[in-house]
Write an enzyme that holds these catalytic residues in place. Structure first.
Site, short mmCIF file in Angstrom:
data_model
loop_
_atom_site.label_atom_id
_atom_site.label_comp_id
_atom_site.label_asym_id
_atom_site.label_seq_id
_atom_site.Cartn_x
_atom_site.Cartn_y
_atom_site.Cartn_z
CD1 TRP A 100 -3.83 8.29 5.58
CD2 TRP A 100 -3.46 6.84 7.26
NE1 TRP A 100 -3.53 9.02 6.71
CE2 TRP A 100 -3.30 8.16 7.75
CE3 TRP A 100 -3.29 5.76 8.14
CZ2 TRP A 100 -2.97 8.43 9.07
CZ3 TRP A 100 -2.95 6.03 9.46
CH2 TRP A 100 -2.79 7.34 9.92
CE LYS A 101 -4.81 6.80 -2.73
NZ LYS A 101 -4.49 7.19 -4.09
N GLY A 127 -2.62 10.80 -7.48
CA GLY A 127 -1.24 10.42 -7.24
C GLY A 127 -0.27 10.89 -8.30
N GLY A 168 -5.18 11.67 -0.68
CA GLY A 168 -4.29 10.52 -0.55
C GLY A 168 -2.96 10.94 0.03
N GLY A 169 -2.01 11.18 -0.84
CA GLY A 169 -0.63 11.49 -0.44
C GLY A 169 -0.50 12.50 0.69
#
Ligand code: PGA
Length: 257
Positions: free
Chosen positions: A14-15, A177, A238-239
């Site tokens: 999730w960063k 990303g 990620g995203g």
């Protein structure tokens, strides 16, 4: 994937995203979609402040919770840091180590990655060790030299019996990303290369048991193709892990026959 010898792991990263409120909303939307993952393990790596809530929210599900980094000491004067022991104590299972964003912005080096890997294993956490080249390095033709260096540094001093707990993530920096994904052939080539390095150090039995993920713009459209490669044992996402339906679609791609 090769489910005979190793686990397939789909992990979200999730960063620096999602407040506590948003974490709760995600769990509410995601849990009903989770019709018992058949073959793959599901992990969500979330910001420190949301770890305890995430552990509580996913307690009765198959989702394990991971942190996004940790320190290499267990206690001490390291203002703002969190130790592997602290993570283990609240029920965290995995920890991402050496993500390229940490290498780029927070002085993470191959030496600190190695210290963190050993500290995480010592505390009983499973490290997800990130390695990957920049676009310039790929264009210079040194990808495998660099990956080999990163992998050998990360594993320095790690005994064979701890290797069952180690996960690798091959993440080309140019694909993170950016919406650009490595081709499945590129992902396979490097994941296979990582396994070869592990084989040289620990032998065939250890090498075939290690989960090696691909990460970098993995999404519901490209996941199936990437995960069909024999040495790509999952994804670090990620995203697409921020959206319950997209993350679930990737999990379903990993549960392909
Ligand atoms: P991305 O991130 O899926 O948004 O490219 C992957 C990662 O950084 O782990």
């Amino acid at each position: 994937m090769n489910r005979r010898y190793r686990k397939t792991i789909i992990a979200g990263n999730w960063k620096m995203n999602k407040t506590l409120t948003e974490t709760k909303a995600f769990a509410e939307a995601f849990k009903p979609l989770l019709n018992r993952p058949k073959w793959c393990e599901v992990v969500l790596c979330v910001p420190y402040v949301n770890l305890q809530a995430a552990i509580r929210l996913f307690k009765d599900s198959k989702v394990s919770i991971g942190a996004e980094s940790c320190h290499y000491e267990s206690t001490g004067a390291f203002t703002g840091e969190v130790s592997p022991e602290m993570l283990k104590d609240i029920g965290v299972k995995y920890v991402i180590i050496g993500h390229s964003e940490r290498r780029q912005y927070y002085n993470e080096t191959d030496v600190t990655v190695n210290k963190k890997v050993k500290a995480a294993l010592e505390a009983g956490l499973q490290p997800i060790i990130c390695v990957g080249e920049s676009l310039e390095q790929r264009e210079m033709g040194v990808t495998m030299d660099l990956i080999s260096y990163q992998v050998r540094c990360a594993l320095s001093g790690v005994p064979a019996e701890k290797m069952r707990k180690v996960v690798f993530a091959y993440e080309p920096i140019w694909a993170i990303g950016t919406g650009k994904t490595a081709t499945s052939a590129e992902a396979q080539e490097v994941c296979e290369g990582i396994r070869t390095i592990i084989r040289k150090k620990y032998g065939a039995r250890v090498a075939r048991s290690v989960t090696i993920q691909y990460g970098g713009s993995m999404n519901p459209k490209n996941a199936f193709e990437l995960l069909s490669q024999p040495d790509v044992d999952g994804g670090l996402i990620g995203g697409a892990s921020l959206k319950p339906d997209q993350f679930m679609d990737i999990i379903n791609a990993a549960n392909q026959e």
